[in-house]
Write a protein that holds these residues in place. Structure first.
Motif, PDB file in Angstrom:
ATOM      1  N   UNK A 191       0.824  -1.213   0.000  1.00  0.00           N
ATOM      2  CA  UNK A 191       0.000   0.000   0.000  1.00  0.00           C
ATOM      3  C   UNK A 191       0.851   1.252   0.000  1.00  0.00           C
ATOM      4  N   UNK A 192       0.341   2.286  -0.650  1.00  0.00           N
ATOM      5  CA  UNK A 192       1.041   3.572  -0.628  1.00  0.00           C
ATOM      6  C   UNK A 192       0.369   4.506   0.340  1.00  0.00           C
ATOM      7  N   UNK A 193       0.684   5.765   0.237  1.00  0.00           N
ATOM      8  CA  UNK A 193       0.084   6.766   1.105  1.00  0.00           C
ATOM      9  C   UNK A 193      -1.122   7.359   0.412  1.00  0.00           C
ATOM     10  N   UNK A 194      -2.206   7.573   1.174  1.00  0.00           N
ATOM     11  CA  UNK A 194      -3.431   8.108   0.592  1.00  0.00           C
ATOM     12  C   UNK A 194      -3.324   9.578   0.278  1.00  0.00           C
ATOM     13  N   UNK A 195      -4.321  10.086  -0.400  1.00  0.00           N
ATOM     14  CA  UNK A 195      -4.338  11.519  -0.695  1.00  0.00           C
ATOM     15  C   UNK A 195      -5.352  11.813  -1.763  1.00  0.00           C
ATOM     16  N   UNK A 196      -5.508  13.066  -2.096  1.00  0.00           N
ATOM     17  CA  UNK A 196      -6.473  13.460  -3.102  1.00  0.00           C
ATOM     18  C   UNK A 196      -5.972  14.652  -3.857  1.00  0.00           C
ATOM     19  N   UNK A 197      -6.707  15.015  -4.902  1.00  0.00           N
ATOM     20  CA  UNK A 197      -6.370  16.200  -5.679  1.00  0.00           C
ATOM     21  C   UNK A 197      -7.542  17.158  -5.616  1.00  0.00           C
ATOM     22  N   UNK A 198      -7.294  18.448  -5.793  1.00  0.00           N
ATOM     23  CA  UNK A 198      -8.377  19.409  -5.719  1.00  0.00           C
ATOM     24  C   UNK A 198      -9.459  19.100  -6.746  1.00  0.00           C
ATOM     25  N   UNK A 199     -10.708  19.360  -6.410  1.00  0.00           N
ATOM     26  CA  UNK A 199     -11.781  19.091  -7.357  1.00  0.00           C
ATOM     27  C   UNK A 199     -12.980  19.963  -7.054  1.00  0.00           C
ATOM     28  N   UNK A 200     -13.862  20.060  -8.048  1.00  0.00           N
ATOM     29  CA  UNK A 200     -15.167  20.651  -7.814  1.00  0.00           C
ATOM     30  C   UNK A 200     -15.926  19.690  -6.913  1.00  0.00           C
ATOM     31  N   UNK A 201     -16.432  20.153  -5.761  1.00  0.00           N
ATOM     32  CA  UNK A 201     -17.074  19.237  -4.831  1.00  0.00           C
ATOM     33  C   UNK A 201     -18.314  18.561  -5.397  1.00  0.00           C
ATOM     34  N   UNK A 202     -18.902  19.134  -6.457  1.00  0.00           N
ATOM     35  CA  UNK A 202     -20.116  18.560  -7.008  1.00  0.00           C
ATOM     36  C   UNK A 202     -19.853  17.766  -8.281  1.00  0.00           C
ATOM     37  N   UNK A 203     -18.600  17.630  -8.668  1.00  0.00           N
ATOM     38  CA  UNK A 203     -18.266  16.913  -9.892  1.00  0.00           C
ATOM     39  C   UNK A 203     -17.567  15.599  -9.555  1.00  0.00           C
ATOM     40  N   UNK A 248     -16.386   6.640   4.452  1.00  0.00           N
ATOM     41  CA  UNK A 248     -15.947   6.046   3.201  1.00  0.00           C
ATOM     42  C   UNK A 248     -15.053   7.064   2.511  1.00  0.00           C
ATOM     43  N   UNK A 249     -13.768   6.740   2.355  1.00  0.00           N
ATOM     44  CA  UNK A 249     -12.827   7.698   1.791  1.00  0.00           C
ATOM     45  C   UNK A 249     -12.702   7.569   0.273  1.00  0.00           C
ATOM     46  N   UNK A 250     -13.609   6.834  -0.364  1.00  0.00           N
ATOM     47  CA  UNK A 250     -13.543   6.620  -1.808  1.00  0.00           C
ATOM     48  C   UNK A 250     -13.767   7.942  -2.534  1.00  0.00           C
ATOM     49  N   UNK A 251     -12.741   8.381  -3.257  1.00  0.00           N
ATOM     50  CA  UNK A 251     -12.832   9.661  -3.977  1.00  0.00           C
ATOM     51  C   UNK A 251     -13.845   9.605  -5.123  1.00  0.00           C
ATOM     52  N   UNK A 252     -14.257   8.390  -5.519  1.00  0.00           N
ATOM     53  CA  UNK A 252     -15.174   8.266  -6.661  1.00  0.00           C
ATOM     54  C   UNK A 252     -16.638   8.288  -6.240  1.00  0.00           C
ATOM     55  N   UNK A 300     -17.519  10.804   3.621  1.00  0.00           N
ATOM     56  CA  UNK A 300     -16.457  10.683   2.624  1.00  0.00           C
ATOM     57  C   UNK A 300     -15.898  12.055   2.275  1.00  0.00           C
ATOM     58  N   UNK A 301     -14.712  12.063   1.687  1.00  0.00           N
ATOM     59  CA  UNK A 301     -14.105  13.345   1.292  1.00  0.00           C
ATOM     60  C   UNK A 301     -14.934  14.084   0.241  1.00  0.00           C
ATOM     61  N   UNK A 302     -15.420  13.413  -0.819  1.00  0.00           N
ATOM     62  CA  UNK A 302     -16.250  14.146  -1.789  1.00  0.00           C
ATOM     63  C   UNK A 302     -17.494  14.755  -1.142  1.00  0.00           C
ATOM     64  N   UNK A 303     -18.117  13.999  -0.235  1.00  0.00           N
ATOM     65  CA  UNK A 303     -19.308  14.522   0.450  1.00  0.00           C
ATOM     66  C   UNK A 303     -18.939  15.742   1.289  1.00  0.00           C
ATOM     67  N   UNK A 304     -17.837  15.671   2.018  1.00  0.00           N
ATOM     68  CA  UNK A 304     -17.447  16.778   2.891  1.00  0.00           C
ATOM     69  C   UNK A 304     -17.088  18.025   2.086  1.00  0.00           C
TER      70      UNK A 304
END
Length: 321
Positions: free
Chosen positions: A2-14, A161-165, A203-207
């Motif tokens: 496993x690697x380290x988690x993370x995300x990229x900036x996004x439109x919260x509604x997209x 749920x940390x799923x970015x999708x 989840x991150x997208x929800x937040x």
């Protein structure tokens, strides 16, 4: 591995759009652990240490190519690679090299252990690690480092749920934004448990959508409201979690800036971020750093560190912008 988690900036509604690999270090073609440990052994034998050979090798291998070197060294020479390196190296360069030979979960666990032992707790380190890693990574850290005290953090931060999708339901995001407002600025006293429940269980997208709706509803960013309603470690912790969820690379760019500005460098923080993010989002962190501070991360590291330590950090940085 496993690697380290993370995300990229996004439109919260997209929906999230994959951007490809955003790390600064890539697999070295044809890397062979048995040949690599020969290089390391030669660099440490005889009079003096060939630090440049160590930098060139480790600075051009990914985590999954570096970690097997410990076992290969033991098999080939019957010795402990970490102990041999510790006997040859010193200071921050030694710390950086040893950090690069650990699995992500081993490294995180050792950093968490250091953060809570001794006088005082490094809350910023705890928040940084636990708010930016994925569910699977937090579970693996927990496996490596069994601690009843830390399990409270793990249980809390592992609920969401940390799923970015994940698709975002805007009506639910609006409800959560209203709950946060009711628990904070719209209440005498602050209901911290409501903030905990939402920040830890979504989840991150929800937040991201919640934060967007909160700003639309109140005309104020949620970080500003937290600063008005909370204080001390609770305030700094909540703000850090929000920043990390909103824009993970920008959060790490700010952490790097704080580690190097002012008198003295916070080398433990600098090492931890450069090692842990080099195969996740270092390219994005570099972009955010340049945007926020008007100069490249590479330039700042070059001016703030020196010697072999600087050379290896710049390898992890991956280039100038």
């Amino acid at each position: 591995m496993p690697g380290y988690g993370g995300g990229v900036p996004s439109n919260p509604q997209a929906p999230q759009v994959p951007r490809g690999y955003r790390g600064s270090i890539k697999d070295f073609p044809g890397a062979d652990p048995l040949k690599d440990v020969e290089v390391l052994r030669k660099a440490m034998k005889g009079f003096g240490t060939d630090e440049n050979a160590i930098i060139e090798l480790l600075g051009n291998r990914t985590i999954k190519q570096r970690v097997p070197l410990v076992a290969a060294y033991k098999t080939t020479y019957g010795k402990d690679l970490v102990k041999d390196l510790k006997s040859e190296l010193t200071g921050d360069f030694e710390d950086l090299v040893i950090a690069m030979l650990k699995t992500p979960s081993q490294f995180d666990a050792s950093e968490l252990r250091a953060a809570i032992k001794g006088a005082g707790t490094d809350e910023a380190c705890l928040i940084e690690i636990l708010s930016s890693r994925s569910n699977a990574e937090i579970l693996e850290i927990n496996r490596v480092y069994k601690s009843a005290w830390l399990k409270l953090f793990f249980i809390c931060l592992n609920q969401g749920n940390r799923d970015e999708r994940e698709a975002v339901d805007i009506s639910l995001a609006k409800q959560d934004a209203q709950k946060l407002h009711a628990a904070g600025e719209n209440k005498v006293g602050t209901d911290e448990s409501q903030f905990n429940a939402i920040l830890c269980a979504r989840s991150k997208p929800h937040l991201r959508a919640v934060f967007h709706e909160y700003q639309q509803m109140t005309g104020r960013e949620i970080e500003k409201s937290i600063c008005r309603e909370m204080s001390g470690n609770l305030e700094s912790g909540m703000v850090a979690v929000v920043k990390c969820i909103k824009n993970t690379p920008a959060y790490f760019a700010e952490r790097l800036q704080k580690s190097m500005k002012g008198a003295g460098t916070k080398d433990r923080t600098l090492i931890r971020i450069m090692v842990s993010r080099s195969e996740v989002d270092m390219l994005d962190i570099r972009q955010e750093y340049l945007k926020a501070y008007g100069k490249s991360l590479y330039t700042t590291i070059s001016g703030d560190t020196s010697g072999d330590y600087k050379k290896l950090l710049l390898k992890l940085c991956g280039g100038n912008d």
